[in-house]
Design a protein around this motif. Structure first.
Motif, short mmCIF file in Angstrom:
data_model
loop_
_atom_site.label_atom_id
_atom_site.label_comp_id
_atom_site.label_asym_id
_atom_site.label_seq_id
_atom_site.Cartn_x
_atom_site.Cartn_y
_atom_site.Cartn_z
N HIS A 1 0.85 -1.18 0.00
CA HIS A 1 0.00 0.00 0.00
C HIS A 1 0.90 1.24 0.00
CE1 HIS A 1 -2.84 3.05 1.14
NE2 HIS A 1 -3.83 2.19 0.90
N PRO A 2 0.71 2.15 -0.97
CA PRO A 2 1.63 3.30 -1.10
C PRO A 2 1.82 4.08 0.19
CG PRO A 2 0.14 3.20 -2.98
CD PRO A 2 -0.33 2.16 -2.01
N GLN A 3 0.75 4.26 0.95
CA GLN A 3 0.89 5.04 2.17
C GLN A 3 1.77 4.32 3.20
OE1 GLN A 3 -2.92 6.65 3.10
NE2 GLN A 3 -2.24 7.45 5.09
N ASN A 4 1.58 3.02 3.30
CA ASN A 4 2.44 2.25 4.20
C ASN A 4 3.89 2.30 3.73
OD1 ASN A 4 0.18 1.55 5.64
ND2 ASN A 4 -0.06 -0.45 4.66
N LEU A 5 4.06 2.25 2.43
CA LEU A 5 5.42 2.32 1.88
C LEU A 5 6.10 3.61 2.32
CD1 LEU A 5 7.68 1.31 0.01
CD2 LEU A 5 6.46 2.37 -1.90
N GLN A 6 5.35 4.71 2.20
CA GLN A 6 5.94 5.98 2.59
C GLN A 6 6.24 6.05 4.09
OE1 GLN A 6 3.20 8.65 0.42
NE2 GLN A 6 5.06 9.38 -0.63
N SER A 7 5.36 5.46 4.90
CA SER A 7 5.64 5.44 6.34
C SER A 7 6.90 4.65 6.64
CB SER A 7 4.48 4.78 7.10
OG SER A 7 3.28 5.38 6.80
N GLU A 8 7.05 3.54 5.97
CA GLU A 8 8.24 2.72 6.25
C GLU A 8 9.51 3.43 5.78
OE1 GLU A 8 8.57 0.09 8.06
OE2 GLU A 8 6.42 -0.22 8.42
N ILE A 9 9.45 4.04 4.60
CA ILE A 9 10.62 4.76 4.11
C ILE A 9 10.98 5.90 5.06
CG2 ILE A 9 11.49 6.26 2.26
CD1 ILE A 9 9.90 4.56 0.27
N ALA A 10 9.94 6.52 5.63
CA ALA A 10 10.17 7.65 6.54
C ALA A 10 10.94 7.25 7.79
CB ALA A 10 8.85 8.29 6.93
N ARG A 11 10.96 5.96 8.08
CA ARG A 11 11.74 5.49 9.24
C ARG A 11 13.24 5.50 8.95
NH1 ARG A 11 8.32 2.91 13.09
NH2 ARG A 11 10.11 1.87 14.02
N PHE A 12 13.61 5.82 7.75
CA PHE A 12 15.03 5.85 7.37
C PHE A 12 15.40 7.26 6.89
CE2 PHE A 12 13.54 1.56 7.06
CZ PHE A 12 14.55 0.82 7.63
N PRO A 13 15.43 8.21 7.81
CA PRO A 13 15.72 9.58 7.38
C PRO A 13 17.14 9.68 6.81
CG PRO A 13 15.65 9.40 9.79
CD PRO A 13 15.27 8.07 9.25
N PRO A 14 17.32 10.54 5.82
CA PRO A 14 18.64 10.71 5.22
C PRO A 14 19.67 11.04 6.31
CG PRO A 14 17.01 11.97 4.02
CD PRO A 14 16.33 11.43 5.23
N ASP A 15 20.82 10.44 6.20
CA ASP A 15 21.95 10.72 7.10
C ASP A 15 21.78 10.17 8.50
OD1 ASP A 15 23.17 12.00 5.00
OD2 ASP A 15 22.26 13.90 5.50
#
Lengths: 349, 349, 349, 349
Positions: free
Chosen positions: D113-127
């Protein structure tokens, strides 16, 4: 009379003091503290350009992560046959690169011979995938047997590296000893001669545990923060490494320590030259002296408290020692005292 | 007012002094010195049995090499969903095990729930090779959110581990904080309850860099010397780690430091309980306090020099915080002063 | 006139037919079908004992997984300097073992010399962790240059392996060619002589893609199902490999094919011996003929449609060829026709 | 009545014949033969652009090497929680990427689900290096549970990938079944919708062993030849894979086979809908039918020779089945006959 290795020494008082001074208070973890930043800047000044510098815990880590940063599938790295990475790191470079291979290159005096280097590289023709692909060249300065590459020798290897599109790494576990022996600046011995990455060692020359991985092209290091963390080499209280470097690099302490160690090696060399019971294996340039003695004498020396390691003769010098003889390595350090050397020479007879 | 993490603290003076005392002279490298041997023996006494102990540089190294020592092809290790190994080690456990997987197990209070553990293990039926094979269970004591496993909770997990033939690892980055909170002996909290391997952390509790990997069955560690060296975690001057442990474990210093840190956390907790602007996220047991405040207040606190980290609410508590609120983590350490706490509570209002 | 390699040949009609026969219907996947079981049993009979056999897709996979099954941290495997694993597998053995090293051992005729093997092993003294630890010995039968180990030569190496507690692996990419050249049974050439694991190749001798990894001690293979699956070498329709083996091993087809290939090599050898324009590099025993011709002649042959590979002279024979000469490798296979050989010999002059 | 999996089927006669035709003669090895080149060109035509295509032996190999080609230290790949790479590849993706992690993303119908995908990616902030870094997104088409992503669903995920600078991989083990269900062209379902790499499977749809890794940007595949060889996936007689693809892709055979399999699934679906003893788990779109029956009925069916697998209900549908019920998966293939389906429906009652 400890000549086993320069890593049997402890820590210079100035470094120990700086560490104690930093013990109190709070500071950001993982490399963000003021002293971390200060020392990073010191490295810039030291090398006369902006560099990317990463503290790690061991020389093996520095070497392994250097290769990991330029890793390629089926990659091969060319290094001298007796290199520390081949002989003494228990496969760490291969482990951190998931199996990239170290290809031994022959050469006298512990150094890669450029012609042999070219022959070995030629065994990996472009697009012949079965053999794998070249990924780096690594030289050791000072070498494992205490010799050094002259600037033009580095340049000659760097020219081959550049021609092949390969990064040139320098294992500088004894960087300072080579630097003062050659009377060069850090820049002259590295990037000005074509070196791309160095393992900048300080542990053997007066620190507890201070190694830095230095990239002259910060772009080459863009994944290193992740590589280092994943390698379990990102310390939380990095102050403890930064502080050591801060004192080590202050007012040329590091060069003074290396000069002392080298001078002690020369003192050893002179004594050995005068002795009728020993002869030098090869020239003494930095802080390692290799000499040949009879096996009974070696035992006597050990019984009288001299500590040293027996050494395998280089494969290029199979006839170096006679039947009843052994080759021994004597390593001096910042804490070797003239009296220790003189006592040893006296025992040598 | 630094509550960012216990690794923002420095080093306790007694540890710093011991390090300075060891700075002079020579000693065998790579773990063979007298102080290395002395500290190994201290660990035997501490745990009331013969253990195999290995010094490493970081907690991530300890955890990763623990898993590497029990590695299996297609292996999976079960740990709590919010475990440090999953959240904060950049894939190091997977890297050092060549891809063995960490399977998250849910549970309240930062702890693995035994029933969930069994459900997850059941997803890997014997001989169904496509899924991989269980290789270890890992718990964290104290947990990532400052809670602790009671002895019978450890025993319950250990029973499952034993039943499945799996080794039980304990990530003890904050081992001391848990130990004094529970008023247990090291043996009671580990092998007597069924733990096989621990990452024994001292860095967060007053050392510069001192982590030990402890095996209660030395046979399980028979390849560890090679694993550690290949992982670039065998330091040459291991005295620098041994000395820290020597002072740390002397006359219960380590327990006193942990008691102080925990007491500072209780002082924080009490202040928060009294405040009308904050509420606790959950109970405070060791040296981490989690509380919920409004976002504007968080900004004010930061502007006034309070340093702390915002924290993701545990997945098991999705409704913990309101829309304009945030969860913050406050960590105390051996160097947290009562005045810092009181000043913070005053600012909190 | 194709002498490039035996893997330029296709598939024997009997094998192709069996594959077609199996094309219809349904069968359990992942190695559980009846023909899988039948062929596993055929291997038991072939080797006169119960073996553990695993089908894989390539010889490189068989060799790499053999080493993976006996992997040790910091491990080193001893193999002949010109071994396929070193020269032609792009680092796969190191990759699948996470960096275990291949140590080249010198020896004439493409074979490990036992004395050199012992010297190399001696460079890894027990408990000297810096060097790593021996983990296996691997020999190739027939060797990369078409020669073979006699039974007593295998036994001599096996005795060293046993003495050192090391498993002995045999890369049998051209197992059949060696077997018929020596007129031995499979058992005699392997476990009866001390071999523990073989890569049993059939692809070069008439199959499409059929390689088997055979363990004489099934206990040594207990993790292999996971190792193979994790290595992406567990095929779903394993029937397609099993069927090939079923036809290949039926009524000694495999031996007949190897005898034919070897006979074609002898026919080549005889022609070369008679020619004044070529001389043999060394003796021809299996299905590879190495000969020395002038570079212009090589060009002429190629222009007339002969396909072969130039070959690097073995490092042990640096003076094998003159300045204007090259060493060429001619490989025969089950599908090489006498006419092809005769035509080549005629062109040779 | 075999509904266990489409990999229980054999090989379509047209493919088997083509393989037999290629059996004779000689051809260059390792991917250089004429038929290899021909099929590479067929892929260009199929996808209406120049692609880089690599044959490998298994779907697990295709998926693992796809990730290896975009590997990053500390890398994480996002895929649906029930993805084959997570559930059924024994850690191969992690192994071939040296520990890069697969992060499960929730979503209904087997899809991210695209929204879940974005939430998971957000757990890996740049740097924030401790968490690792995103390296790829992988979707499965058709999904593990037989559903499909619509073009706009793929585009939505591709937009996120592009925004994050991440390559989008498609696991196409059942690519053909999805393609005909959606009535799209290969280009429309892949690069035109934003997909960068696909694992193009043919084994489940009528081949013995034919999988291709396809890159739409050949530059992204520049190291793949080394990655594949090092992974032991470069077959010598690649003709055997190329020939299968040659027949498979000829005159739309592959689409006809997929249409047949899908039609058989619809026939099953209709029968189940009519039955009072079974109900569908969810909609049937490709060649997998999931239905819920009582446990006793399941046993009866098995006793009467029906072969199928019990299936874990998706974590998103915990209430799908009742206490005495089970969820079963029925897979059809090119070789499923209408009679088999009808017989099964009759047994179902």
């Amino acid at each position: 009379m400890i000549f086993a290795s320069d890593n049997w020494s402890g820590v210079h008082p100035a470094i120990s003091s700086r560490l104690s001074e930093q013990a109190g208070g709070f500071a950001p973890a993982y490399g963000s503290s003021e002293i971390d930043k200060k020392v990073e800047n010191t490295f810039n000044q030291l090398f006369e350009r902006e560099v990317a510098v990463f503290f790690v815990g061991t020389g093996t880590a520095a070497n392994s992560l250097a290769l990991a940063s330029v890793n390629r599938p089926g990659g091969v790295t060319f290094c001298q046959r007796e290199a520390h990475m081949i002989e003494d790191e228990c496969g760490a470079p291969e482990f951190f690169t998931h199996g990239a291979r170290l290809v031994p290159v022959d050469g006298d005096d512990g150094k890669i011979h450029p012609q042999n280097l070219q022959s070995e590289i030629a065994r990996f023709p472009p697009d012949f995938i079965h053999a794998g692909q070249p990924m780096a060249i690594s030289i050791t300065q000072a070498t494992e047997i205490g010799t050094v590459y002259l600037v033009d020798e580095i340049e000659e290897i760097a020219a081959i590296a550049k021609d092949q599109g390969l990064p040139l790494h320098m294992d500088g576990a004894r960087f300072a000893n080579a630097l003062v022996a050659l009377n060069l600046s850090p820049a002259e011995m590295t990037w000005k001669a074509g070196v791309d990455i160095i393992s900048f060692g300080a542990t053997k020359n007066g620190c507890w545990c201070a190694e830095a991985l230095v990239f002259f092209d910060p772009q080459m290091a863009r994944d290193l923060p992740y590589i280092r963390k994943r390698a379990a080499q990102l310390f939380s209280k990095t102050r403890f490494i930064a502080s050591q470097f801060d004192a080590y690099l202050n007012e040329n302490l590091w060069l003074d320590l290396a000069r002392h160690a080298n001078a002690m090696a020369q003192r050893l060399r002179q004594g050995i030259t005068r002795s009728k019971n020993a002869r030098l294996g090869w020239q003494t340039i930095t802080n390692e002296v290799f000499c040949i003695i009879s096996r009974p004498l070696a035992c006597q020396l050990q019984q009288k408290g001299v500590i040293f390691h027996e050494w395998n003769p280089p494969r290029s010098k199979p006839d170096l020692i006679g039947d009843a003889e052994i080759l021994i390595r004597l390593v001096t350090s910042f804490s070797t005292q003239p009296g220790h050397v003189d006592q040893f020479i006296e025992l040598l007879g």
